[in-house]
Design a protein around this motif. Sequence first.
Motif, short mmCIF file in Angstrom:
data_model
loop_
_atom_site.label_atom_id
_atom_site.label_comp_id
_atom_site.label_asym_id
_atom_site.label_seq_id
_atom_site.Cartn_x
_atom_site.Cartn_y
_atom_site.Cartn_z
N LYS A 26 28.06 -32.56 -107.99
CA LYS A 26 27.89 -32.51 -109.44
C LYS A 26 26.72 -33.39 -109.85
CE LYS A 26 30.23 -33.40 -113.80
NZ LYS A 26 31.51 -33.51 -114.50
N ARG A 75 29.91 -31.13 -124.10
CA ARG A 75 30.34 -32.42 -124.67
C ARG A 75 30.68 -32.25 -126.14
NH1 ARG A 75 26.23 -36.11 -121.04
NH2 ARG A 75 27.16 -35.43 -119.07
N ARG A 99 25.57 -40.86 -117.59
CA ARG A 99 26.45 -40.70 -116.44
C ARG A 99 25.72 -40.84 -115.09
NH1 ARG A 99 30.49 -39.26 -119.60
NH2 ARG A 99 30.83 -37.19 -120.51
N GLN A 116 27.23 -39.47 -111.53
CA GLN A 116 26.80 -38.11 -111.18
C GLN A 116 25.46 -38.19 -110.44
OE1 GLN A 116 26.85 -35.96 -114.90
NE2 GLN A 116 29.09 -36.12 -115.06
N LYS A 129 27.96 -27.75 -109.33
CA LYS A 129 27.46 -27.54 -110.68
C LYS A 129 26.32 -28.45 -111.04
CE LYS A 129 29.98 -29.72 -114.16
NZ LYS A 129 31.18 -30.11 -114.87
N SER A 148 27.99 -25.08 -119.45
CA SER A 148 27.82 -24.78 -120.88
C SER A 148 26.36 -24.51 -121.27
CB SER A 148 28.38 -25.93 -121.71
OG SER A 148 27.77 -27.16 -121.35
N TYR A 161 31.78 -19.19 -118.73
CA TYR A 161 32.21 -18.85 -120.10
C TYR A 161 32.02 -17.35 -120.36
CZ TYR A 161 32.10 -23.88 -120.28
OH TYR A 161 32.32 -25.20 -119.99
C1 PBG Z 1 34.01 -33.68 -117.20
C2 PBG Z 1 33.27 -32.40 -117.09
C3 PBG Z 1 32.05 -32.04 -117.64
C4 PBG Z 1 31.87 -30.70 -117.34
C5 PBG Z 1 32.95 -30.29 -116.59
N1 PBG Z 1 33.81 -31.37 -116.42
C6 PBG Z 1 31.12 -32.80 -118.49
C7 PBG Z 1 30.34 -33.92 -117.99
O1 PBG Z 1 30.34 -34.25 -116.81
O2 PBG Z 1 29.71 -34.55 -118.84
C8 PBG Z 1 30.70 -29.85 -117.79
C9 PBG Z 1 30.98 -28.40 -117.91
C10 PBG Z 1 30.01 -27.65 -118.75
O3 PBG Z 1 28.94 -28.14 -119.13
O4 PBG Z 1 30.33 -26.48 -119.02
N2 PBG Z 1 33.45 -34.77 -116.59
#
Ligand code: PBG
Length: 332
Positions: free
Chosen positions: A204, A214, A226, A230, A257, A283, A322
């Motif tokens: 990730k 978010r 983050r 991450q 992802k 997203s 989605y």
């Molecule tokens: C939680 C999480 C996130 C996403 C999935 N689980 C957000 C992030 O890491 O800030 C993102 C999924 C998306 O953008 O559709 N940590």
Amino acid sequence: MTFPVTRMRRLRRTEPMRSLVRETRLHPGALVYPLFVCPGEGLRREIGSMPGVFNLSIDEVLKEAEACAALGIGGLLLFGLPEEKDEQATGAWVDDGIVQTALRELKKKSNLDSLLMMADVCLCEYTTHGHCGVVTRGCGHESQYEIENDASVALLAKTATSLAKAGADIVAPSDMMDGRVAAIRKAFDEAKLEQTPVLSYASKFASAFYGPFREAADSAPQFGDRRSYQMDGANLREAMREIELDLAEGADMVLMKPAMPYLDVIREARERFDVPMGAYQVSGEYSMLCAAFERGWLERERAMMESLIGIRRAGADFIVTYFAKDAAKMLG
Ligand code: PBG
């Protein structure tokens, strides 16, 4: 043999011919649909930056789940918006948390048996500061803070256990703390949840493409970013190490992802690891395509399917997206 003996176009002339030689296919069972559960009743609140995606109260989640099951979709990935947030992410791990409650309701319905209920495991939707772990602050400047790895892992294991007890078929830790897969596996085995698989978001990246999520999950960090947990988007080898470690800790499957900006990472992982792999079309990938559809700049159905087939071709077995419902309708 070259031209004119070989003519590549012979096998492209008709749709039956193209179908016969198609190398990669999509099917609804390999699509996972994310849902954002919120408190209340009869609530369907559309996300500004994600047309067609909603915050849903549990009664609405049940309706949405039925539609997904009818379309043959493989599973749901549940995220929660709690009534209240605090520093310990209490809403993430309490027995009557929003996702736990939704899972119990979903599991009562036998017409949803074909849908795998996956629960995202993270703290960011449940903490006041919006980080994915426990934060300690230094005195003085806001930049002096630390995301405490081991304290976070303890809460994540507690969260995963309560979600599995509430009925999650699969838990998916997305926090990127070190050692969380081992901690979850250990907690599960002690709680007689040894049959519950862990789908680890092993690879990730710290990505701008999570922006719209978010808003949907109300989980933007209130300070900092983050990048201390991450991964740096420039690192492919590091992603392979993350996957290797999560598998060694007991992950059953891995999730990668974002998808589109990291297709090479998916391909490399596919070649190295013989475990089931998913990719998350996040997203921002969804929002940017939707924005182009709204302007008439891209053809909706074709661009959507092309984005998904690209992720499959790169090597993902299943896709969290989605577009799951729209794609399943087209495939149906
Ligand atoms: C939680 C999480 C996130 C996403 C999935 N689980 C957000 C992030 O890491 O800030 C993102 C999924 C998306 O953008 O559709 N940590």
